[in-house]
Design an enzyme around this catalytic site. Structure first.
Site, PDB file in Angstrom:
ATOM      1  N   VAL A  85       0.939  -0.988  -0.024  1.00  0.00           N
ATOM      2  CA  VAL A  85       0.118  -0.170  -0.017  1.00  0.00           C
ATOM      3  C   VAL A  85       0.727   1.513   0.191  1.00  0.00           C
ATOM      4  O   VAL A  85       2.017   1.269   0.072  1.00  0.00           O
ATOM      5  CB  VAL A  85      -1.406   0.288   1.554  1.00  0.00           C
ATOM      6  CG1 VAL A  85       0.122  -0.206   2.545  1.00  0.00           C
ATOM      7  CG2 VAL A  85      -2.019   1.179   1.803  1.00  0.00           C
ATOM      8  N   ASN A  93       2.095  -0.634  10.322  1.00  0.00           N
ATOM      9  CA  ASN A  93       3.255  -1.473  11.410  1.00  0.00           C
ATOM     10  C   ASN A  93       2.194  -0.492  12.609  1.00  0.00           C
ATOM     11  O   ASN A  93       1.455   0.517  12.511  1.00  0.00           O
ATOM     12  CB  ASN A  93       4.534  -0.644  10.912  1.00  0.00           C
ATOM     13  CG  ASN A  93       4.832   0.700  11.491  1.00  0.00           C
ATOM     14  OD1 ASN A  93       3.448   1.758  11.380  1.00  0.00           O
ATOM     15  ND2 ASN A  93       6.404   1.490  10.981  1.00  0.00           N
ATOM     16  N   GLY A  94       3.169  -0.645  13.713  1.00  0.00           N
ATOM     17  CA  GLY A  94       2.837  -0.305  15.050  1.00  0.00           C
ATOM     18  C   GLY A  94       3.170   1.348  15.336  1.00  0.00           C
ATOM     19  O   GLY A  94       2.587   1.953  16.297  1.00  0.00           O
ATOM     20  N   MET A  95       3.452   2.151  14.724  1.00  0.00           N
ATOM     21  CA  MET A  95       4.017   3.272  14.531  1.00  0.00           C
ATOM     22  C   MET A  95       5.094   3.568  15.820  1.00  0.00           C
ATOM     23  O   MET A  95       4.973   4.950  16.471  1.00  0.00           O
ATOM     24  CB  MET A  95       2.545   3.881  14.440  1.00  0.00           C
ATOM     25  CG  MET A  95       1.865   3.889  13.393  1.00  0.00           C
ATOM     26  SD  MET A  95       0.307   4.324  13.740  1.00  0.00           S
ATOM     27  CE  MET A  95      -0.811   2.982  14.920  1.00  0.00           C
ATOM     28  N   VAL A  96       5.470   2.225  16.019  1.00  0.00           N
ATOM     29  CA  VAL A  96       6.570   3.063  17.263  1.00  0.00           C
ATOM     30  C   VAL A  96       7.946   3.568  16.409  1.00  0.00           C
ATOM     31  O   VAL A  96       8.512   2.577  15.351  1.00  0.00           O
ATOM     32  CB  VAL A  96       7.145   1.331  18.389  1.00  0.00           C
ATOM     33  CG1 VAL A  96       7.755   1.530  18.657  1.00  0.00           C
ATOM     34  CG2 VAL A  96       6.276   0.969  18.759  1.00  0.00           C
ATOM     35  N   VAL A 221       5.979  -5.745 -10.436  1.00  0.00           N
ATOM     36  CA  VAL A 221       6.847  -5.146 -10.799  1.00  0.00           C
ATOM     37  C   VAL A 221       7.888  -7.066 -11.040  1.00  0.00           C
ATOM     38  O   VAL A 221       8.192  -7.679 -10.766  1.00  0.00           O
ATOM     39  CB  VAL A 221       8.609  -4.522 -10.465  1.00  0.00           C
ATOM     40  CG1 VAL A 221       9.752  -4.632 -10.908  1.00  0.00           C
ATOM     41  CG2 VAL A 221       8.043  -3.270  -9.902  1.00  0.00           C
ATOM     42  N   HIS A 470      10.179  -7.217  12.626  1.00  0.00           N
ATOM     43  CA  HIS A 470      11.216  -6.834  11.588  1.00  0.00           C
ATOM     44  C   HIS A 470      12.805  -7.131  11.280  1.00  0.00           C
ATOM     45  O   HIS A 470      13.354  -7.595  11.474  1.00  0.00           O
ATOM     46  CB  HIS A 470      11.994  -5.997  12.977  1.00  0.00           C
ATOM     47  CG  HIS A 470      10.756  -5.284  13.946  1.00  0.00           C
ATOM     48  ND1 HIS A 470      11.987  -4.749  15.541  1.00  0.00           N
ATOM     49  CD2 HIS A 470       9.779  -4.684  13.976  1.00  0.00           C
ATOM     50  CE1 HIS A 470      10.739  -4.491  15.867  1.00  0.00           C
ATOM     51  NE2 HIS A 470      10.295  -4.181  14.977  1.00  0.00           N
TER      52      HIS A 470
END
Length: 560
Positions: A85, A93-96, A221, A470
């Site tokens: 996206v 993600n968790g925005m950490v 791609v 990660h």
């Protein structure tokens, strides 16, 4: 077939690709094509921070990769979602916001990534951000990326956890992204004005009005086009039509730690035996492609809460409706935070120079994916050993770009990693047993008091740990035989091709990966443009001077 031409072609509008799209077009001199397989990020479930578990588990917004059976985890297949996206994984993600420890980047340089030490990386961390509490020697105040502390730890459990860490003999840290990572304090998140501040919001949206940037979504791609040892463009498919586009200067792969090695391999670049097994002609032998894969594991240490203050009582339909409605109207309240508002970074034992364990504190007891919560009040700590020795790989399986690669992390294959998780269990119990938690600490839900011996802890961990999402290091930067890119981010032995994303990390930092990925892209943008690097920082780093003798400042502990 007609072929359009651009100065730069960026593959992947994710955490790194959006940064490059902005920086390479800001002076108006270069034409840039940005290709993204996914589509719009406008969904409320992406933009509302508290809804973070939804996009991560939605096929529309994330590649729902799975690993091969992991031998160290009782042959479990592990979920490995990657953003599909605008904004990439920064939109799911968790925005950490954790940069990593200063020594992590010094370690990169020691591994052969010359110029990527902490002093030279810190200016790019600062360039990227606007810290809600103002700039200083460590924090930026003019960058695109908004960073704050959510709701300022209004729930009393956040402060109790920090106080418990200090009572257990650890440091308090005022800003773990500044001079001192080690210790307990408030956690930071990429949220601005109550919205997820992904790289799509921070970097791409301001650049989309520029005439020299072309964005194409829903573009898969297939491969990088090579003429001899020079990358000349890419081939992609959109709406059933195959297109080829030419790069006058460079092709920049920003498809992430799964996508970038896979695309190199699809293009005939990689370990010959892996390519031949998949039926792909070897155009450029590069044995490190897809190797050195690293990730963080974590589990949830859960407790019942004796007071009615946890978020578990906010999970009913009516409560969630009110939270959502308030966020829609005001961008405030529980909808405007990821709920990880306090944290800790500690060393697992004496003889470890910088923190290798990380805590995310959550004032609720529930799964990270939102699928389960237990009845009654509770709280949990996400805890993991963040400097793993185990190494995995990403291998192409077929010349068909639609077939996902084979992914194997080899989690917990190294004894040091298993020992690290034993430390996680024992040190966490000691922290939560401190007086600051007395008013809140109820029974231990998970792992459970029966889990005590090394063997019991190991068995629990094999079944309970989950990926912290990660993945990294699969196209590592360096100069040795396994290096995929050089310290300029150029693919070894080829012209006109770079990789810029978390796959080029030589080793995984102690922390969440979005912040260092953005930093890498900021610095790479200057390298690509041939600009002088920002002046190295002289800001000092605070370390425990007695790290060789003690595990924490307040209590001498066993040595390695």
């Amino acid at each position: 077939m007609s072929r359009q031409a651009f100065d730069y072609i960026i593959v992947g509008a994710g955490s790194a690709g959006c940064v490059l799209a902005n920086r390479l077009t800001e002076d108006g001199k270069a034409s840039v094509l940005l290709l993204e397989t996914g589509g719009s990020d406008r969904s409320i479930f992406i933009q509302m921070p508290t809804a973070l578990s939804i996009p991560m588990n939605t096929q529309k917004y994330a590649w729902q990769f799975e690993t091969e059976p992991e031998p160290g985890l009782d042959n479990r297949r592990m979920h490995c979602p990657r953003g599909k996206v605008l904004g990439g994984s920064s939109s799911i993600n968790g925005m950490v916001y954790v940069r990593g420890h200063a020594r992590d980047f010094d370690e990169w340089e020691a591994e052969g990534a010359e110029g990527w030490n902490y002093a030279q990386c810190l200016p790019y961390f600062k360039k990227a951000e606007t810290w809600a509490f103002g700039g200083n020697d460590y924090r930026g105040d003019q960058g695109p990326l908004g960073v704050n502390n959510g709701n300022q730890m209004q729930n009393p459990l956040y402060r109790a956890f920090i106080d418990a860490g200090v009572e257990a003999g650890y440091f308090a840290t005022e800003d773990y992204n500044a001079a001192q990572q080690e210790g307990f304090g408030a956690m930071h998140m990429t949220v601005k004005n109550g919205r997820r501040w992904s790289t799509a919001n921070a970097y791409l949206r301001p650049a989309m009005s520029r005439s020299n940037l072309t964005l194409v979504t829903q573009a898969l791609v297939h491969r990088v086009l090579l003429e001899g040892k020079t990358a000349t463009g890419v081939e992609y498919e959109r709406g059933g039509q195959v297109h080829q586009v030419t790069a006058n200067k460079e092709v920049l792969l920003c498809a992430g730690s799964i996508g970038s090695p896979h695309l190199l391999q699809l293009s005939g670049i990689g370990k010959p035996e892996v390519l031949k097994k998949a039926g792909i002609p070897v155009l450029h032998a590069l044995p490190g492609v897809g190797e050195n894969l690293q990730d963080h594991l974590e589990f949830y240490f859960q407790f019942r809460c004796k007071q009615p203050v946890s978020l578990n009582r906010q999970l009913g339909l009516w409560s969630r409706f009110k939270i959502g409605a308030r966020w829609i109207l005001t961008k405030k309240g529980l909808g405007a935070t990821n709920h990880f508002e306090s944290c800790g970074f500690i060393r697992s034992k004496a003889g470890v120079e910088w923190p290798d364990l990380q805590y995310h504190f959550l004032p609720a007891a529930m799964r990270y994916d939102g699928k389960e919560a237990f009845a009654g009040d509770g709280f949990q700590l996400h805890i993991g050993h963040n400097k793993p020795k185990s190494r995995g790989r990403v291998h192409v399986q077929s010349a068909d770009p639609r077939q996902p690669p084979s992914i194997l992390f080899n989690y917990l294959q190294a004894e040091e990693d298993r020992e690290g998780f034993r430390d996680c269990v024992r040190l966490t119990r000691e922290i939560i047993a401190q007086p600051a938690m007395d008013a809140y600490r109820g029974a231990e839900i998970q792992p459970g008091e029966a889990v005590q011996t090394d063997a019991e802890i190991d068995a629990f961990v094999r079944q309970a740990v989950e990926s912290a999402y990660h993945p990294s290091c699969s196209c590592k930067m360096g100069v040795d035989a396994e290096a995929v890119v050089d310290p300029q981010t150029r693919v070894q032995g080829l012209q006109g091709l770079r990789v810029v994303d978390s796959s080029i990390f030589p080793t995984i930092p102690n922390g969440n990966l979005n912040a260092p990925t953005i930093m890498v892209a900021e610095r790479a943008a200057d390298l690509i443009r041939g600009l002088e690097p920002l002046e190295a920082s002289q800001a000092p780093v605070s370390m425990d001077a007695s790290w060789q003798e003690r595990q924490r400042p307040g209590k001498p502990q066993r040595s390695l």
